[in-house]
Design a protein around this motif. Structure first.
Motif, mmCIF file in Angstrom:
data_model
loop_
_atom_site.group_PDB
_atom_site.id
_atom_site.type_symbol
_atom_site.label_atom_id
_atom_site.label_comp_id
_atom_site.label_asym_id
_atom_site.label_seq_id
_atom_site.Cartn_x
_atom_site.Cartn_y
_atom_site.Cartn_z
ATOM 1 N N HIS A 58 0.825 -1.210 0.000
ATOM 2 C CA HIS A 58 0.000 0.000 0.000
ATOM 3 C C HIS A 58 0.862 1.264 0.000
ATOM 4 O O HIS A 58 0.526 2.255 -0.641
ATOM 5 C CB HIS A 58 -0.928 -0.004 1.218
ATOM 6 C CG HIS A 58 -1.971 -1.084 1.163
ATOM 7 N ND1 HIS A 58 -3.116 -0.968 0.423
ATOM 8 C CD2 HIS A 58 -2.015 -2.306 1.753
ATOM 9 C CE1 HIS A 58 -3.846 -2.070 0.553
ATOM 10 N NE2 HIS A 58 -3.192 -2.896 1.353
ATOM 11 N N ARG A 59 1.987 1.211 0.714
ATOM 12 C CA ARG A 59 2.878 2.372 0.742
ATOM 13 C C ARG A 59 3.471 2.615 -0.651
ATOM 14 O O ARG A 59 3.535 3.764 -1.119
ATOM 15 C CB ARG A 59 3.999 2.158 1.761
ATOM 16 C CG ARG A 59 4.911 3.367 1.901
ATOM 17 C CD ARG A 59 6.117 3.087 2.784
ATOM 18 N NE ARG A 59 5.753 2.685 4.119
ATOM 19 C CZ ARG A 59 5.930 1.462 4.627
ATOM 20 N NH1 ARG A 59 6.485 0.508 3.864
ATOM 21 N NH2 ARG A 59 5.576 1.182 5.865
ATOM 22 N N ALA A 60 3.875 1.544 -1.309
ATOM 23 C CA ALA A 60 4.468 1.672 -2.645
ATOM 24 C C ALA A 60 3.459 2.239 -3.637
ATOM 25 O O ALA A 60 3.788 3.110 -4.454
ATOM 26 C CB ALA A 60 4.973 0.310 -3.121
ATOM 27 N N GLU A 61 2.213 1.775 -3.556
ATOM 28 C CA GLU A 61 1.173 2.271 -4.466
ATOM 29 C C GLU A 61 0.889 3.749 -4.215
ATOM 30 O O GLU A 61 0.695 4.532 -5.157
ATOM 31 C CB GLU A 61 -0.100 1.441 -4.297
ATOM 32 C CG GLU A 61 0.027 0.015 -4.797
ATOM 33 C CD GLU A 61 -1.218 -0.826 -4.490
ATOM 34 O OE1 GLU A 61 -2.099 -0.315 -3.754
ATOM 35 O OE2 GLU A 61 -1.305 -1.970 -4.975
ATOM 36 N N ALA A 62 0.875 4.146 -2.950
ATOM 37 C CA ALA A 62 0.588 5.530 -2.609
ATOM 38 C C ALA A 62 1.717 6.453 -3.078
ATOM 39 O O ALA A 62 1.451 7.519 -3.650
ATOM 40 C CB ALA A 62 0.386 5.664 -1.091
ATOM 41 N N LEU A 63 2.947 6.051 -2.849
ATOM 42 C CA LEU A 63 4.086 6.878 -3.262
ATOM 43 C C LEU A 63 4.140 7.023 -4.790
ATOM 44 O O LEU A 63 4.489 8.083 -5.315
ATOM 45 C CB LEU A 63 5.386 6.266 -2.739
ATOM 46 C CG LEU A 63 5.570 6.340 -1.219
ATOM 47 C CD1 LEU A 63 6.823 5.543 -0.799
ATOM 48 C CD2 LEU A 63 5.690 7.799 -0.754
ATOM 49 N N LYS A 64 3.796 5.949 -5.491
ATOM 50 C CA LYS A 64 3.777 5.995 -6.954
ATOM 51 C C LYS A 64 2.726 6.975 -7.459
ATOM 52 O O LYS A 64 2.947 7.706 -8.427
ATOM 53 C CB LYS A 64 3.474 4.596 -7.484
ATOM 54 C CG LYS A 64 3.509 4.505 -9.010
ATOM 55 C CD LYS A 64 3.259 3.062 -9.486
ATOM 56 C CE LYS A 64 3.250 2.969 -10.977
ATOM 57 N NZ LYS A 64 2.988 1.574 -11.449
ATOM 58 N N ALA A 65 1.578 7.025 -6.775
ATOM 59 C CA ALA A 65 0.511 7.945 -7.178
ATOM 60 C C ALA A 65 0.848 9.385 -6.843
ATOM 61 O O ALA A 65 0.474 10.321 -7.563
ATOM 62 C CB ALA A 65 -0.799 7.537 -6.487
#
Length: 266
Positions: A253-260
């Motif tokens: 979830h952290r990786a997806e948020a940072l990518k967005a």
């Protein structure tokens, strides 16, 4: 201003098999849309006449109505709201409600609502929520690893991330209060092992009731932004000793948020 109106607006949209009784004259129904909402057929009124109000003959009609509702509709709970004329004459209608609860075995609550004094919205809501929480068993058996979330928006309550991460920690979500709930949710609020509350100062009566029943209530930050959201989950994880399980599940979830967020920052 009118606590009866605001509580009626809230209750007419709450799912569940319950009856809402407006104890007063029939025009008191006009301060909310009693003909719309999820529970149109569950709203009742004692429809007191001018004579009944001025003579104080108000308790017999209420007793009769509660008897009919219990006998013919068999709801799981009955909530009785007062009105301005009832408060003006000092009708202690809670005595009738208490008697009928004992007689029928149906949980009932009497609230002295009216439009006679200004009440802060947050105080009125806490009053309503703490009342709904009393409609279940007084001493529910605690279910291990079951939690309540209090103070989140309906959108957050239904977000898949919330349920996924709570499940990853080996926890079960009992309910998300106060906006994404039904009568059965309120009846079972005391069964959770712990409640996590956003802004506990907004729910003093509700949190005090849960603590009196032996439930641990822990304040958490509003989960807005990555850092604050992770802190929201970590407080829950630490309360149950599940930090390792959470951190592993958080990575995706952290990786997806940072990518967005990256293109927005650019």
């Amino acid at each position: 201003c009118c606590t009866q109106s605001k509580m009626s607006w809230a209750l007419i949209h709450m799912p569940g098999n319950f009856a809402l009784v407006i104890h007063g004259e029939e025009d008191c129904l006009n301060c909310f849309h009693h003909h719309t909402g999820n529970n149109v057929g569950q709203v009742y009124s004692t429809r007191l006449s001018d004579y009944q109000i001025t003579s104080g003959e108000t308790q017999r009609p209420l007793r009769h109505l509660l008897h009919l509702i219990a006998e013919q509709r068999k709801p799981e709970a009955i909530i009785v709201l007062g009105t301005c004329p009832i408060e003006v004459i000092g009708d202690r209608f809670e005595t009738v409600v208490e008697d009928m609860e004992k007689e029928t075995g149906i949980p009932m609550a009497a609230l002295h609502t009216s439009g006679l004094k200004l009440t802060r919205l947050v105080e009125m809501q806490d009053w309503l929520y703490s009342t709904l929480a009393t409609l279940g068993a007084k001493q529910e058996a605690t279910i291990s690893n079951r939690i309540n979330l209090i103070g989140l928006t309906p959108a957050a309550a239904h977000h898949p991330e919330v349920r996924e991460l709570i499940g990853a920690m080996g926890l079960t979500l009992g309910g998300v209060y106060p906006n994404a709930t039904s009568l059965s949710d309120w009846q079972g609020i005391g069964a959770a092992e712990k409640s996590f509350v956003v802004d506990a100062s907004a729910f003093p009566k509700l949190t005090a009731l849960l603590e009196e029943r032996g439930q641990e209530v822990i304040e958490v930050p509003l989960p807005v932004g990555i850092e604050q959201t992770e802190r929201f989950y970590r407080i829950m994880a630490d309360a149950f000793g599940r930090r390792d399980e959470l951190e592993q599940a958080l990575e995706k979830h952290r990786a997806e948020a940072l990518k967005a967020i990256a293109p927005v920052r650019e």
